[in-house]
Enzyme design. Structure first.
Site, PDB file in Angstrom:
ATOM      1  N   GLY A  14     -18.337  27.638 -10.762  1.00 45.16           N
ATOM      2  CA  GLY A  14     -18.184  28.276  -9.608  1.00 45.16           C
ATOM      3  C   GLY A  14     -19.480  28.741  -8.829  1.00 45.16           C
ATOM      4  O   GLY A  14     -19.294  29.405  -8.009  1.00 45.16           O
ATOM      5  N   ILE A  94     -14.500  11.785 -10.098  1.00 42.55           N
ATOM      6  CA  ILE A  94     -14.899  10.676  -9.051  1.00 42.55           C
ATOM      7  C   ILE A  94     -13.752  10.447  -7.967  1.00 42.55           C
ATOM      8  O   ILE A  94     -12.648  10.330  -8.241  1.00 42.55           O
ATOM      9  CB  ILE A  94     -15.383   9.291  -9.708  1.00 42.55           C
ATOM     10  CG1 ILE A  94     -16.356   9.593 -10.562  1.00 42.55           C
ATOM     11  CG2 ILE A  94     -15.709   8.393  -8.695  1.00 42.55           C
ATOM     12  CD1 ILE A  94     -17.812   9.487 -10.214  1.00 42.55           C
ATOM     13  N   LEU A  95     -13.992  10.253  -6.856  1.00 46.53           N
ATOM     14  CA  LEU A  95     -13.275  10.346  -5.522  1.00 46.53           C
ATOM     15  C   LEU A  95     -13.216   8.594  -5.158  1.00 46.53           C
ATOM     16  O   LEU A  95     -14.365   8.364  -5.116  1.00 46.53           O
ATOM     17  CB  LEU A  95     -13.292  11.127  -4.559  1.00 46.53           C
ATOM     18  CG  LEU A  95     -12.937  12.737  -4.719  1.00 46.53           C
ATOM     19  CD1 LEU A  95     -13.637  13.708  -3.661  1.00 46.53           C
ATOM     20  CD2 LEU A  95     -11.474  12.885  -4.952  1.00 46.53           C
ATOM     21  N   ASN A 109     -21.751  16.736  -1.311  1.00 40.65           N
ATOM     22  CA  ASN A 109     -21.616  16.895  -2.501  1.00 40.65           C
ATOM     23  C   ASN A 109     -23.291  17.663  -3.041  1.00 40.65           C
ATOM     24  O   ASN A 109     -24.113  17.196  -2.415  1.00 40.65           O
ATOM     25  CB  ASN A 109     -21.600  15.722  -3.369  1.00 40.65           C
ATOM     26  CG  ASN A 109     -21.661  16.091  -4.783  1.00 40.65           C
ATOM     27  OD1 ASN A 109     -20.941  16.687  -5.483  1.00 40.65           O
ATOM     28  ND2 ASN A 109     -22.306  14.946  -5.512  1.00 40.65           N
ATOM     29  N   HIS A 111     -26.088  17.748  -5.912  1.00 39.16           N
ATOM     30  CA  HIS A 111     -26.193  17.072  -7.116  1.00 39.16           C
ATOM     31  C   HIS A 111     -27.580  17.616  -7.757  1.00 39.16           C
ATOM     32  O   HIS A 111     -28.432  17.914  -7.169  1.00 39.16           O
ATOM     33  CB  HIS A 111     -26.271  15.553  -6.950  1.00 39.16           C
ATOM     34  CG  HIS A 111     -26.544  14.789  -8.441  1.00 39.16           C
ATOM     35  ND1 HIS A 111     -25.541  14.471  -9.198  1.00 39.16           N
ATOM     36  CD2 HIS A 111     -27.956  14.391  -8.874  1.00 39.16           C
ATOM     37  CE1 HIS A 111     -26.250  13.823 -10.146  1.00 39.16           C
ATOM     38  NE2 HIS A 111     -27.377  13.913  -9.970  1.00 39.16           N
ATOM     39  N   ALA A 181     -32.795  25.945  -6.165  1.00 39.57           N
ATOM     40  CA  ALA A 181     -32.471  24.808  -5.194  1.00 39.57           C
ATOM     41  C   ALA A 181     -31.061  24.847  -4.874  1.00 39.57           C
ATOM     42  O   ALA A 181     -30.687  24.883  -3.510  1.00 39.57           O
ATOM     43  CB  ALA A 181     -33.037  23.416  -5.910  1.00 39.57           C
TER      44      ALA A 181
HETATM   45  C1  GAR Z   1     -24.058  22.426 -10.500  1.00 39.33           C
HETATM   46  O1  GAR Z   1     -25.172  22.118 -11.196  1.00 39.33           O
HETATM   47  C2  GAR Z   1     -23.679  20.937  -9.748  1.00 39.33           C
HETATM   48  O2  GAR Z   1     -24.920  20.406  -9.141  1.00 39.33           O
HETATM   49  C3  GAR Z   1     -23.196  19.987 -10.729  1.00 39.33           C
HETATM   50  O3  GAR Z   1     -22.396  20.749 -11.603  1.00 39.33           O
HETATM   51  C4  GAR Z   1     -23.023  22.168 -11.784  1.00 39.33           C
HETATM   52  C5  GAR Z   1     -21.521  22.960 -11.525  1.00 39.33           C
HETATM   53  O4  GAR Z   1     -21.938  24.403 -11.344  1.00 39.33           O
HETATM   54  N1  GAR Z   1     -22.337  18.768  -9.955  1.00 39.33           N
HETATM   55  C6  GAR Z   1     -22.791  17.610 -10.727  1.00 39.33           C
HETATM   56  O5  GAR Z   1     -23.237  17.351 -11.654  1.00 39.33           O
HETATM   57  C7  GAR Z   1     -21.931  16.556  -9.830  1.00 39.33           C
HETATM   58  N2  GAR Z   1     -22.486  15.134 -10.044  1.00 39.33           N
HETATM   59  P1  GAR Z   1     -21.223  25.410 -10.610  1.00 39.33           P
HETATM   60  O6  GAR Z   1     -19.671  25.446 -11.048  1.00 39.33           O
HETATM   61  O7  GAR Z   1     -21.547  26.759 -11.307  1.00 39.33           O
HETATM   62  O8  GAR Z   1     -21.456  25.397  -9.079  1.00 39.33           O
END
Ligand code: GAR
Length: 203
Positions: A14, A94-95, A109, A111, A181
């Site tokens: 998170g 995935i939704l 989202n 990414h 980023a």
């Molecule tokens: C983040 O890097 C996010 O961009 C990625 O998972 C991580 C979650 O970190 N999401 C994906 O790969 C979705 N395709 P967080 O729980 O610390 O925010």
């Protein structure tokens, strides 16, 4: 409507949720985080939400008989809490089109790559950075986009590039992409969309 009500969907640590919470009152003004939903009861993201005084809910996919039941439970929470905007911040499920078509241009989202590189099915979390290093690209980054029926295929809202260093590991790259980023463009894009929702409400 004074502020757009935002639900953040999470699965793990998170840090992107934290960036959103910390941006409230500075970058994020047109929206407020009203609900955090996790598919994983052990996600640290739930602690972050509780620490910020934000309502939380857990919808476990394993406890549901089908994808439909899982998504309907999430939808019920969104309706109950009068949510205007859904942000997927490290949500690793995935939704289906059945779900995403209910909320056109209302799901964002983040990414961890420059879409259309290293995205789509199987590209999530650390795998994305492993693939970027394996390919040998010299620049990567992050993307915030609207969610539609195509995984990572919706309209791009913001992107930010991050240079790859010669000694990067997937872990070091993941950290830098987040810091340089993701944690910047996710709050900024959430503000942009929240502001447009408020404008629509006034028309
Ligand atoms: C983040 O890097 C996010 O961009 C990625 O998972 C991580 C979650 O970190 N999401 C994906 O790969 C979705 N395709 P967080 O729980 O610390 O925010």
């Amino acid at each position: 409507m004074l502020k757009a009500k935002i639900a953040v969907l999470v699965s793990g640590g998170g840090t992107n949720l934290q960036a959103l919470l910390d941006s409230q009152g500075s970058v994020l003004n047109a929206g407020e985080i009203a609900l955090v939903i996790s598919n994983n009861a052990d996600a640290y993201a739930l602690e972050r939400a509780k620490n910020a005084g934000v309502k939380t809910a857990v919808v476990s996919k394993k406890a549901c008989a089908s994808q439909e039941e899982f998504e309907d439970k999430i939808s019920a929470l969104l309706t109950e809490n009068k949510i205007d905007l859904i942000v997927l911040a490290g949500f690793m499920c995935i939704l289906s089109e059945r779900f995403t078509s209910r909320y056109p241009k209302r799901i964002l989202n983040v990414h961890p790559s420059l879409i259309p590189s290293f995205c789509g099915k199987g590209f999530y979390g650390l795998h994305v950075h492993e693939a970027a290093l394996e390919y040998g690209v010299k620049v990567t980054g992050a993307t915030v986009h609207f969610v539609n029926e195509i995984p990572d295929g919706g309209e791009i809202i913001l992107q930010k590039a991050v240079d790859i260093c010669p000694d990067d590991t997937p872990e070091s790259l993941q950290k830098r992409v987040m810091q340089e980023a993701e944690w910047k463009i996710l709050p900024a894009a959430t503000e942009l969309v929240s502001a447009s929702i408020l404008l629509e409400g006034k028309e």
